[in-house]
Design a protein around this motif. Sequence first.
Motif, PDB file in Angstrom:
ATOM      1  N   GLN A  55       1.082  -1.100  -0.090  1.00  0.00           N
ATOM      2  CA  GLN A  55      -0.117  -0.042  -0.002  1.00  0.00           C
ATOM      3  C   GLN A  55       0.930   1.213  -0.048  1.00  0.00           C
ATOM      4  O   GLN A  55       1.990   1.188   0.666  1.00  0.00           O
ATOM      5  CB  GLN A  55      -0.933   0.133   1.286  1.00  0.00           C
ATOM      6  N   MET A 106      -4.161  -0.182   5.535  1.00  0.00           N
ATOM      7  CA  MET A 106      -5.151  -1.386   5.376  1.00  0.00           C
ATOM      8  C   MET A 106      -4.958  -2.354   6.573  1.00  0.00           C
ATOM      9  O   MET A 106      -3.823  -2.476   7.008  1.00  0.00           O
ATOM     10  CB  MET A 106      -5.194  -1.899   3.968  1.00  0.00           C
ATOM     11  N   GLU A 107      -5.805  -3.312   6.463  1.00  0.00           N
ATOM     12  CA  GLU A 107      -5.686  -4.662   7.225  1.00  0.00           C
ATOM     13  C   GLU A 107      -4.222  -5.480   7.009  1.00  0.00           C
ATOM     14  O   GLU A 107      -4.263  -5.492   5.706  1.00  0.00           O
ATOM     15  CB  GLU A 107      -6.813  -5.826   7.339  1.00  0.00           C
ATOM     16  N   GLY A 108      -3.735  -5.762   7.828  1.00  0.00           N
ATOM     17  CA  GLY A 108      -2.593  -6.666   7.434  1.00  0.00           C
ATOM     18  C   GLY A 108      -1.207  -6.247   7.333  1.00  0.00           C
ATOM     19  O   GLY A 108      -0.209  -6.923   7.008  1.00  0.00           O
ATOM     20  N   ILE A 109      -1.047  -4.849   7.317  1.00  0.00           N
ATOM     21  CA  ILE A 109       0.081  -4.179   7.308  1.00  0.00           C
ATOM     22  C   ILE A 109       0.949  -4.499   8.385  1.00  0.00           C
ATOM     23  O   ILE A 109       0.614  -4.292   9.651  1.00  0.00           O
ATOM     24  CB  ILE A 109       0.061  -2.811   7.101  1.00  0.00           C
ATOM     25  N   GLU A 110       2.316  -5.099   8.182  1.00  0.00           N
ATOM     26  CA  GLU A 110       3.218  -5.356   9.165  1.00  0.00           C
ATOM     27  C   GLU A 110       4.245  -4.269   9.530  1.00  0.00           C
ATOM     28  O   GLU A 110       4.662  -3.797  10.523  1.00  0.00           O
ATOM     29  CB  GLU A 110       3.717  -6.491   9.057  1.00  0.00           C
ATOM     30  N   ASP A 190       3.411  -1.792  14.863  1.00  0.00           N
ATOM     31  CA  ASP A 190       3.440  -1.787  16.501  1.00  0.00           C
ATOM     32  C   ASP A 190       4.490  -0.422  16.880  1.00  0.00           C
ATOM     33  O   ASP A 190       3.847   0.305  17.660  1.00  0.00           O
ATOM     34  CB  ASP A 190       3.367  -2.901  17.064  1.00  0.00           C
TER      35      ASP A 190
END
Length: 260
Positions: A55, A106-110, A190
């Motif tokens: 993304q 978006m969901e799933g980004i690390e 995080d």
Amino acid sequence: MSESPSRLVTAVVVVAAGSGQRLGYGMPKAAVPLGSETILMHALRGIVASEVATQVCVALPAGDEGLRQLCEEFRAELADGGPLVTVVDGGDTRADSVRAGIAALMEGIEAVLVHDAARALAPEAVFHRVADALASGAAAVIPALPVVDTIKTVAATTGSGAALAPEVVTGTVARGELRMVQTPQGFRLDTLLEAHRAAQDLDRQQSAAVTDDAMLVEMLGTPVHVVRGSTQSLKITTPLDLIFAEGLLEGPLGARWVEG
Ligand code: CTP
Ligand code: MG
């Protein structure tokens, strides 16, 4: 030979919401022409070419329809196969713009690479070095270069006419430990979230002193790793920088990326 660890699912947050005061074009810096395109388009093309991003989230000056349109066209041009391109309104400060970008991931980004649109010619190799260091386990990674000038401290003069008052040298800094820091700066998601959450507790003066995202991670006590940057990642800040950037595009090598 052992294989390098596979990369994390990564977003690049491109901060492009500044007004470009020092460049003095009377328009947001992202919209300023560079070669046959804009500064923002060069930055976006470099990111996509590096293939690190799932993304790309662009923080634009609020209400700038021209830049928004440019991003729409870029999204259409990428069509299938490219990263998701998202646009958000940036904020009053760079840190606000970064936070707006992070909020739209978006969901799933690390992992997140935070990149200044103003470093429009950052080479692919730098994106790779940052992404690879994250894949190897670093929570925070910055690209940097050694300092080439001798650096001195001075007793800064204040008051009217300060620019003309002679300053007195108070010392010379050991250059070997100094680094000039660039973007893209990479973080585990995080870690970046925690750093920006903590930043909300800073007072106005402390906030003004924060000039990059890594500084917020340093405040958490989390180690920040350094990889090699590139002179090509220069931040286009003043008219002279724009001349340098134009020169890189037209350079004798005739190549977009001349330095790893
Ligand atoms: N930036 C941003 N939001 C802000 C301020 C800056 O997204 N409120 C971005 C700029 O667009 C730029 C990067 O942060 O890509 C680095 O900032 P800088 O080089 O200072 O750009 P400007 O703030 O636009 O320039 P100036 O300070 O000369 O006005
Ligand atoms: Mg600025």
